[in-house]
Design a protein around this motif. Structure first.
Motif: not given
Length: 123
Positions: A102-120
């Motif tokens: 929705q908003r571009n990821l900040p540079p601080k996020a590079l190398g960080g973790s995300v959660r990939v939801m199993l929906y929809p």
């Protein structure tokens, strides 16, 4: 899910009869989509745990992704903030995917973790 609530020394403790179910798959932010000279911050590259080839990415197309980070101030009762996105397509042949947030990821996020939801679900 089989949750039992016990009182131990004036504290309420939850115990599970079964393992809690995780409704997401872990992923990592590799960077932004880019060429040799140009970088496109509106599209992020993600590596999903356990996905090794392009065929395996097919299941995750359209799934929601969330980047969770911690802010300084407490807002609405929590210091955790989120940026939601969606997996749009595969990137290359090694299981990497592209995602738009929705908003571009900040540079601080590079190398960080995300959660990939199993929906929809697309099934």
């Amino acid at each position: 899910m089989g949750v039992q609530v016990k009182k131990v020394e004036n504290k309420t403790v939850k115990t599970f009869k079964t393992q809690p179910v995780r409704l997401y798959v872990k992923g990592a932010v590799l960077g932004y989509r880019r060429g040799l000279r140009n970088q496109y911050e509106h599209t992020s590259l993600l590596k999903i745990e356990g996905v090794r080839d392009k065929d395996a990415t097919e299941f995750y197309l359209g799934k929601r992704v969330v980047y969770i980070y911690k802010g300084q101030k407490e807002i609405r009762g929590t210091k955790f903030r989120t940026i939601w996105g969606r997996i749009t397509r595969a990137h290359g042949s090694n299981g990497t995917v592209r995602a738009k947030f929705q908003r571009n990821l900040p540079p601080k996020a590079l190398g960080g973790s995300v959660r990939v939801m199993l929906y929809p679900s697309r099934i």
